[in-house]
Scaffold this motif. Structure first.
Motif, PDB file in Angstrom:
ATOM      1  N   VAL A   2      76.550  78.603  87.066  1.00 57.75           N
ATOM      2  CA  VAL A   2      76.390  78.415  88.508  1.00 57.75           C
ATOM      3  C   VAL A   2      77.746  78.626  89.158  1.00 57.75           C
ATOM      4  O   VAL A   2      78.755  78.137  88.666  1.00 57.75           O
TER       5      VAL A   2
ATOM      6  N   PHE B 176      70.092  75.757  92.459  1.00 57.52           N
ATOM      7  CA  PHE B 176      69.789  75.598  91.034  1.00 57.52           C
ATOM      8  C   PHE B 176      68.395  76.097  90.671  1.00 57.52           C
ATOM      9  O   PHE B 176      67.840  75.726  89.652  1.00 57.52           O
TER      10      PHE B 176
ATOM     11  N   ILE C  24      71.928  68.644  85.716  1.00 57.52           N
ATOM     12  CA  ILE C  24      72.906  69.414  86.499  1.00 57.52           C
ATOM     13  C   ILE C  24      74.207  68.632  86.643  1.00 57.52           C
ATOM     14  O   ILE C  24      75.307  69.181  86.539  1.00 57.52           O
TER      15      ILE C  24
END
Lengths: 209, 209
Positions: free
Chosen positions: A3, A55, A77
């Motif tokens: 990410v 996400f 996460i």
């Protein structure tokens, strides 16, 4: 998971969402709309959707999010699907307060080691942990698999202690000392200035005048 | 000055900018470009300009900002062109650490009163302040002109202490207890959860895996 460039403010909101979802789980709520999360934590529902969109797709249009699933995703996460051992350097008032801070263990952070250079503090018991000499830093980091260090030493000692943490293999440092410290690029540094919290209050008080 | 809906993240960045400008002042730097501020504090220069634009026009295109002027503006916006007396309720480890925290006084926050209900803590000396009984709350708030209260009591006592602060005339509350507390609409509340700081680290550590 790869990410890129998640704003820190988003990460902090994810943390807040996850706490709200945890509360819903305890209340046995199964599904939740972004608007409910939004009003529950005090942000706009567009903000909630935008934060989660970083996400991937979580919810179902018109149905909302499955609470347990979303909670699990968020905790993963945030890196909270595992426990983290934490070392605190500096067993003064702030270091001791942090070592005893209930909120850490609730979220999977366990203070397993507290080190100091002051003989008056070494051997002191703080919660479950006995304060030990800073000389044991490398040994404790290695045997406890510690990635996260917290620095609460006086400003003059902050860089030296940080260098020692990095040399011992710590990968993320929370710095409570007022000194600007430097770390290599592969180490994550977060400076905490508690007075910023008071400034958010004084800003709002000044607005009211 | 009337300003609407400034994001909290902006207020926190203004605080960071003001610290950077203070450093420039000490280094006798007279003018600064938004890009210099940006790289000095680690945000984009567009962000710096956007944050400052909430409060009107400060800089001159091609010249940048006058450091002293901008610093003065920011301190005023943050409500730091004056000093604030602060009362701490709860003289445990966290309350004591906060009372001794150097960063507060540097920014104009002076802890003038620390109260507790525990007789073992009452009369204890913390820095310049002697811990007193919670019974003195209203009196101390009145005579010290206190607008800001800090709550570091156990969860079970947090709402009761908050109600007492509000009744005494405190207008802004910083809550370190893990309990969700309620305040009237005209009182500013900020909850501080120290573990969020660790979660920003664990988030980034989890990304690296």
């Amino acid at each position: 998971m790869k990410v890129y460039k998640i704003p820190e403010a988003t990460v902090m909101r994810l943390s807040i969402y996850s706490r709200f979802l945890h509360q819903l789980l305890e209340d046995e709520v199964n599904t939740v709309a972004s608007g409910d999360i939004a009003s529950g934590v005090g942000v706009s529902s567009a903000q909630v959707r935008k934060d989660l969109a970083y996400f991937g797709e979580f919810g179902t249009r018109g149905v909302g999010y499955k609470v347990e699933e979303l909670y699990g995703h968020l905790m993963k996460i945030l890196g909270l699907d595992q426990n983290w051992n934490v070392i605190i350097i500096g067993a003064g008032k702030l270091g001791s307060a942090l070592a005893l801070y209930k909120g850490f263990e609730d979220r999977g952070f366990k203070v397993t080691s507290i080190l100091d250079v002051d003989n008056k503090r070494i051997m002191k018991q703080i919660g479950d942990v006995t304060v030990e000499s800073l000389d044991l830093l490398e040994e404790r980091v290695r045997e406890q698999g510690i990635k996260i260090g917290v620095v609460t030493v006086p400003a003059a000692a902050a860089q030296d202690v940080t260098d020692q943490l990095v040399a011992a293999g710590v990968k993320a440092i929370l710095n409570f000392s007022p000194r600007v410290i430097k770390v290599p690029n592969d180490v994550i540094l977060r400076n905490v200035d508690l007075s910023v919290n008071l400034e958010v209050l004084s800003f709002n008080l000044a607005l009211q005048k």
